[in-house]
Structure formats: C-alpha cells, structure tokens
Write an enzyme that holds these catalytic residues in place. Structure first.
Site, short mmCIF file in Angstrom:
data_model
loop_
_atom_site.label_atom_id
_atom_site.label_comp_id
_atom_site.label_asym_id
_atom_site.label_seq_id
_atom_site.Cartn_x
_atom_site.Cartn_y
_atom_site.Cartn_z
N LYS A 1 76.73 143.00 50.63
CA LYS A 1 76.18 144.24 51.20
C LYS A 1 76.93 144.64 52.48
O LYS A 1 77.31 145.78 52.65
CB LYS A 1 74.69 144.09 51.56
N ARG B 1 62.96 144.53 53.60
CA ARG B 1 62.95 143.21 52.98
C ARG B 1 61.55 142.79 52.57
O ARG B 1 61.38 141.68 52.05
CB ARG B 1 63.47 142.18 53.98
N ARG C 1 81.76 131.67 54.19
CA ARG C 1 81.82 132.97 54.87
C ARG C 1 82.16 132.80 56.34
O ARG C 1 81.62 131.94 57.01
CB ARG C 1 80.47 133.68 54.73
N ARG D 1 78.27 131.89 60.82
CA ARG D 1 76.91 132.19 61.28
C ARG D 1 76.05 130.93 61.20
O ARG D 1 76.14 130.18 60.23
CB ARG D 1 76.31 133.28 60.39
N ARG E 1 66.96 130.91 52.89
CA ARG E 1 67.10 132.37 52.87
C ARG E 1 67.04 132.89 51.43
O ARG E 1 66.46 133.94 51.17
CB ARG E 1 68.43 132.78 53.51
#
Ligand code: AMP
Length: 216
Positions: A13, A88, A127, A160, A171
C-alpha cells in the site's frame, strides 16, 4: 482522485500510494507515517501511540479519527488524496463516511490489495525504509543490507521496530480479526476494486491505473 488503499501490512500500500501520489498529484496520507512522525517528535499522541505500535496493536479509534479528520479537512486534500492505513476498524469506517458527508465528498474508490500471508511475512522481514523520505525497499530484491545508504538519497536505512518477526505475526492477526471484515462495509457501498499485489511494483501500479480508468 480520492483513493483508500486497503489490505494487510506488507501488501504494498505504502509503495503504491507514493507512486500514485506523484502520478496524480494528490497528497499521500498514511496514518502509520503520521503516527511515526508523532513518535519521533515526542508529541502527546506519539507518546501514547509508541507502545501500542511496537506491540502491533491498533491505536484507539478516537485518536485515529481525529488525526484523519485534521488531515482531510485541510486545503492540501481539497482536490483529492490517497489514504493509506485507514480505516482499520468498523467504527473508523463509519466515522470516515460521516466525515466524507460533512466535507461533501460523494465519490471515492477503495482499492483492496491481496497477497498470501507467507509472502507478506517474507516481505516484512526484509523491508527497509529510508530514514529521510520513508521510501520502502526490499533487502533481497534491492540487494541492500541495514548498513547500505538509501539508493535514492543516500540517507541511512532502517528496519521498522514493528517489522520484527514477533510483531509482524501479531499485526497480521490483528488485520485478520479487526480490519479485514471492514471491506464488507465498503463492498455494500459498491466502491471496491481488487488488485493482486503479488506482482512487481510496476505491474501492480499499471493494474491499479487500468482499474481506475475503467471506473465510471
Ligand atoms: P502502518 O504503517 O500502516 O503499517 O501502521 C503502523 C502502525 O500504526 C499499526 O500497526 C498501528 O499500530 C498504527 N496504526 C496506523 N493506522 C492505524 C489505524 N487506522 N488505526 C489504528 N492504528 C493504526
């Protein structure tokens, strides 16, 4: 151009939002980025959100709705926006509808991204993010290590905190339980387009633009 990007963490996203924001010249509003900035600046919101984010849980709805209200009400978003990471939960979705009504926004598109969960875990584990621009890279496909400079601007890269494996699984579970069902709300309004997020960044970007052109 009013887009809501919807899908699990790691689905692409943020990457697509950044591209579409440049291509359509509308702001990219990422609730995750807004929260991370608040954490870095040590604001009251940031102090409240940090521990929740590190655990992979959701920040309370009232706080998130206030953040999005402020972001969408300003002049920067008057001609469109790409909203990434919101809503969300169902209360967030309902609050967004009420806000759209208040702002006179009658047309928007929700793009739902789909990628299988094992691939998401792999992507999140590798990532990396530019500490200056927030640009997202993948350690494997971009041949980077945590010590490499950002390929675009030379700033340091970081992983992160919430991309560490234990948090990632949480998550994804939170997404499955609290967020995924929210798509039914938008399905009932007839505003959802679906894309397969498995392809390369360029392929997914093209697919989104074709979908948007086909929409009445
Ligand atoms: P993201 O960058 O979108 O993956 O968001 C990072 C973290 O910020 C999430 O795991 C949540 O803890 C928090 N967050 C971002 N957007 C929301 C939202 N709409 N509602 C609740 N928490 C959020």
């Amino acid at each position: 151009m009013r887009l809501l990007l919807f899908g699990p963490p790691g689905v692409g996203k943020g990457t697509q939002a950044k591209l579409l924001s440049q291509e359509y010249r509308v702001p990219h509003i990422s609730t995750g980025d807004l929260l991370r900035t608040a954490v870095t600046q040590g604001t009251p919101v940031g102090k409240k959100a940090k521990a929740i984010m590190d655990e992979g849980h959701l920040v309370p709805d009232d706080l998130m709705i206030a953040i999005v209200r402020e972001a969408l009400s300003g002049p920067a978003a008057a001609n469109g926006f790409i909203l990434d990471g919101f809503p969300r939960t169902l209360p967030q979705a309902r609050a967004l509808s009420a806000l759209f009504e208040e702002l006179g926004i009658t047309s928007y598109t929700v793009i739902e991204f789909d990628v299988d969960e094992e691939e998401l875990i792999r992507r999140l584990a590798s990532r990396m993010m530019c500490t200056k621009e927030g640009t997202i890279f993948n350690a494997h496909t971009d041949s980077l290590t945590i010590d490499s400079p950002c390929p675009q601007c030379g700033s340091p890269l970081m992983q992160r905190d919430d991309d560490k494996e234990g948090t990632v699984r949480n998550r994804l579970r939170v997404y499955r339980v609290s967020t995924a069902p929210v798509i039914h709300y938008f399905d009932a309004l007839g505003v959802v387009c679906r894309v397969d997020g498995t392809g390369s960044v360029d392929v997914v970007n093209r697919e989104i633009k074709v979908l948007l052109e086909e929409r009445p």
